[in-house]
Design an enzyme around this catalytic site. Sequence first.
Site, PDB file in Angstrom:
ATOM      1  N   ASP A 231     -13.571   0.285   2.294  1.00  0.00           N
ATOM      2  CA  ASP A 231     -14.803  -0.054   3.011  1.00  0.00           C
ATOM      3  C   ASP A 231     -15.960   0.777   2.452  1.00  0.00           C
ATOM      4  O   ASP A 231     -15.937   2.012   2.519  1.00  0.00           O
ATOM      5  CB  ASP A 231     -14.648   0.207   4.509  1.00  0.00           C
ATOM      6  CG  ASP A 231     -13.790  -0.855   5.191  1.00  0.00           C
ATOM      7  OD1 ASP A 231     -13.444  -1.840   4.521  1.00  0.00           O
ATOM      8  OD2 ASP A 231     -13.485  -0.696   6.382  1.00  0.00           O
ATOM      9  N   GLU A 315      -6.805  -8.712   8.614  1.00  0.00           N
ATOM     10  CA  GLU A 315      -5.374  -8.951   8.463  1.00  0.00           C
ATOM     11  C   GLU A 315      -4.682  -9.104   9.812  1.00  0.00           C
ATOM     12  O   GLU A 315      -5.085  -8.492  10.810  1.00  0.00           O
ATOM     13  CB  GLU A 315      -4.735  -7.787   7.682  1.00  0.00           C
ATOM     14  CG  GLU A 315      -5.295  -7.660   6.280  1.00  0.00           C
ATOM     15  CD  GLU A 315      -4.962  -6.338   5.619  1.00  0.00           C
ATOM     16  OE1 GLU A 315      -4.949  -6.277   4.374  1.00  0.00           O
ATOM     17  OE2 GLU A 315      -4.734  -5.337   6.348  1.00  0.00           O
ATOM     18  N   THR A 474      -1.283  -9.263  -0.043  1.00  0.00           N
ATOM     19  CA  THR A 474      -1.900  -8.277  -0.925  1.00  0.00           C
ATOM     20  C   THR A 474      -0.863  -7.544  -1.770  1.00  0.00           C
ATOM     21  O   THR A 474       0.320  -7.877  -1.749  1.00  0.00           O
ATOM     22  CB  THR A 474      -2.684  -7.246  -0.095  1.00  0.00           C
ATOM     23  OG1 THR A 474      -1.771  -6.565   0.777  1.00  0.00           O
ATOM     24  CG2 THR A 474      -3.738  -7.926   0.751  1.00  0.00           C
ATOM     25  N   GLU A 512      -3.782 -11.338  -3.432  1.00  0.00           N
ATOM     26  CA  GLU A 512      -4.910 -10.445  -3.699  1.00  0.00           C
ATOM     27  C   GLU A 512      -4.358  -9.143  -4.259  1.00  0.00           C
ATOM     28  O   GLU A 512      -3.199  -8.797  -4.013  1.00  0.00           O
ATOM     29  CB  GLU A 512      -5.693 -10.112  -2.418  1.00  0.00           C
ATOM     30  CG  GLU A 512      -6.384 -11.268  -1.761  1.00  0.00           C
ATOM     31  CD  GLU A 512      -7.121 -10.855  -0.484  1.00  0.00           C
ATOM     32  OE1 GLU A 512      -7.148  -9.631  -0.184  1.00  0.00           O
ATOM     33  OE2 GLU A 512      -7.653 -11.742   0.202  1.00  0.00           O
ATOM     34  N   LEU A 515      -5.912  -2.775  -4.333  1.00  0.00           N
ATOM     35  CA  LEU A 515      -6.848  -1.747  -4.758  1.00  0.00           C
ATOM     36  C   LEU A 515      -7.632  -2.239  -5.964  1.00  0.00           C
ATOM     37  O   LEU A 515      -7.119  -3.049  -6.753  1.00  0.00           O
ATOM     38  CB  LEU A 515      -6.102  -0.453  -5.113  1.00  0.00           C
ATOM     39  CG  LEU A 515      -5.279   0.182  -3.992  1.00  0.00           C
ATOM     40  CD1 LEU A 515      -4.466   1.350  -4.529  1.00  0.00           C
ATOM     41  CD2 LEU A 515      -6.177   0.644  -2.848  1.00  0.00           C
TER      42      LEU A 515
END
Length: 611
Positions: A231, A315, A474, A512, A515
């Site tokens: 974020d 999520e 992810t 995805e 990181l």
Amino acid sequence: MAHAMCGNYILTNSFIGRSVLTDNSQSESSPSDSVEVMRTRVRKPASVVLCLQRQHFDGHAAQSTSGPLSASSASPFPDEWWRKHSSTSGVSMAELRVSQFAEMETMFPEHRSILDWQNTAEEWIEHSTHETPTSRGVCGGVPVFVMLPLDSVNMNNTLNRRRAMNASLLALKSAGVEGIMMDVWWGIVEKDGPHQYNWSAYRELIDMVRNHGLKVQAVMSFHQCGGNVGDSCNVPLPPWVLEEVRKNPDLAYTDRVGRRNAEYISLGADNVPALQGRTPVQCYADFMRSFRDNFKDLLGDVIIEIQCGMGPAGELRYPSYPESEGRWRFPGIGEFQSYDKYMIASLKASAHAVGKPAWGSGGPHDSGSYNQWPEETGFFKKDGTWSTEYGQFFMEWYSEMLLAHGERILSEATGIFRGTGAVISGKVAGIHWHYGTRSHAAELTAGYYNTRSRDGYLPIAQMFAKYGVTLNFTCIEMRDFEQPAHALCSPEGLVRQVALATRKTGIPMAGENALPRFDSSAHEQIVRKSRLQMNEKGDCQEHYEPMSAFTFLRMCESLFHSENWRLFVPFVRHMEEGRTFQPWEEESHRTQNDMHATQPLVQEAASLMYH
């Protein structure tokens, strides 16, 4: 079934063939031409059978003088080593696998728990494939999307860095990217009051994306931005929502010692009309309905996917590992978030229903704190409380509450967007640390009831399948040997488990990276895992489509740096053309002309993103 469900998405929205854009050109193939180009590109010889094995732990090569793990044959990447070794030796694949595991167990006894699991699991393989009469086929490519910066639309509901955005979108199009993913923040659009929606900045942004010939994945972001991994800005929930939380703190998730977390409204209050007469789920539904009505001219054509936020970071999970205020750090086990009054009331009702009222007074007393390790707690240790009758009761209740929350939102979303042509998706977190332990502690506190003896992702996939929703997952870029050995991580094992759950339930899987990574090792891992080809009980004679899409994290200045861009362009081409193994140097030469033509554009994007 998976083919049929993927079909509408691919035929309508994913056109693999495209012209390369330069500074002076924005031509684009027509849909029919694009499909034909795709079919032409994917016809190539069947691939060789390949098992991908793990050779390193904690980033260090195994040291041995003979056998499959010999130091002389060590390679930076275990799958590269395996490919080379298996093609030159006269030993069968099965014999190589057995001898390698035997040597690993001798040399790495501290990793016994991971090795035990791997010994029982079938390995990833590449197998001979053929085209099928589906939208994409098993040899088809995977369209690549790129996440926009989190603050693309600022708190004043205006578009940030217009020139940078314009140059960046042109560069992405030149690389062959399919589209972008954008967060549509609840805290920005409905900031001024209930039912007061302001879509102006998002209309401007989506129009800009459309003008560059790109597609949009729109994330309905009902969470706070700030306090989680990656974020980079702060977007709180709408002020009028936070005011209600201040009046009634139990609307926020609560841990064992009473600390509140207001980054997402507690799912325990899903059906409580606490937000000025509306329930949280009604607020989410009204928001999505307003989005549909305001962008109906673009849905299914430009806006091709709606991803439903269902928890922190968008999520489907509990906020069990918040980084804000230093509360959690990797690889802590996290904490259960079940102590607001609404969650406690539900727990009490469930305990009474099974005739154990004492179990309803609160969560486990021995589950430890955010930064502890499984063996430091009574609940998560090897033979801890998690495996008792009480532990099973609590985890079933905790995980079923999460599933019910996801179902409420997906039910609303599929009804609202039915007939628009847009695909609906939901995101599941890749919690890979402590995956090698029996209890899978970090997954349990997040609400995924997944242990060594119980598949916690199949129920999630079944819930998604009920509504025909794509499961976005992810940590696709991660390799096991890159992770700290003491944390017993296995992102590769986790990705495989989730992929099998989607296969069993017949739903598409998208991916995805967890990181930001721009190195060729991460790119290669994504390309390989995007194929979703693996061996389960001899299924190497069956053929499955690859991921329905991959979203790259994230558009930023670093992406446009010369060396990173040089690696990113061939990565996109590998993905879109469905090619798994090809030297990156060869692909780099093939794209040099394209990159040279667009170099000024990429340099401008990098400069503007920085400023």
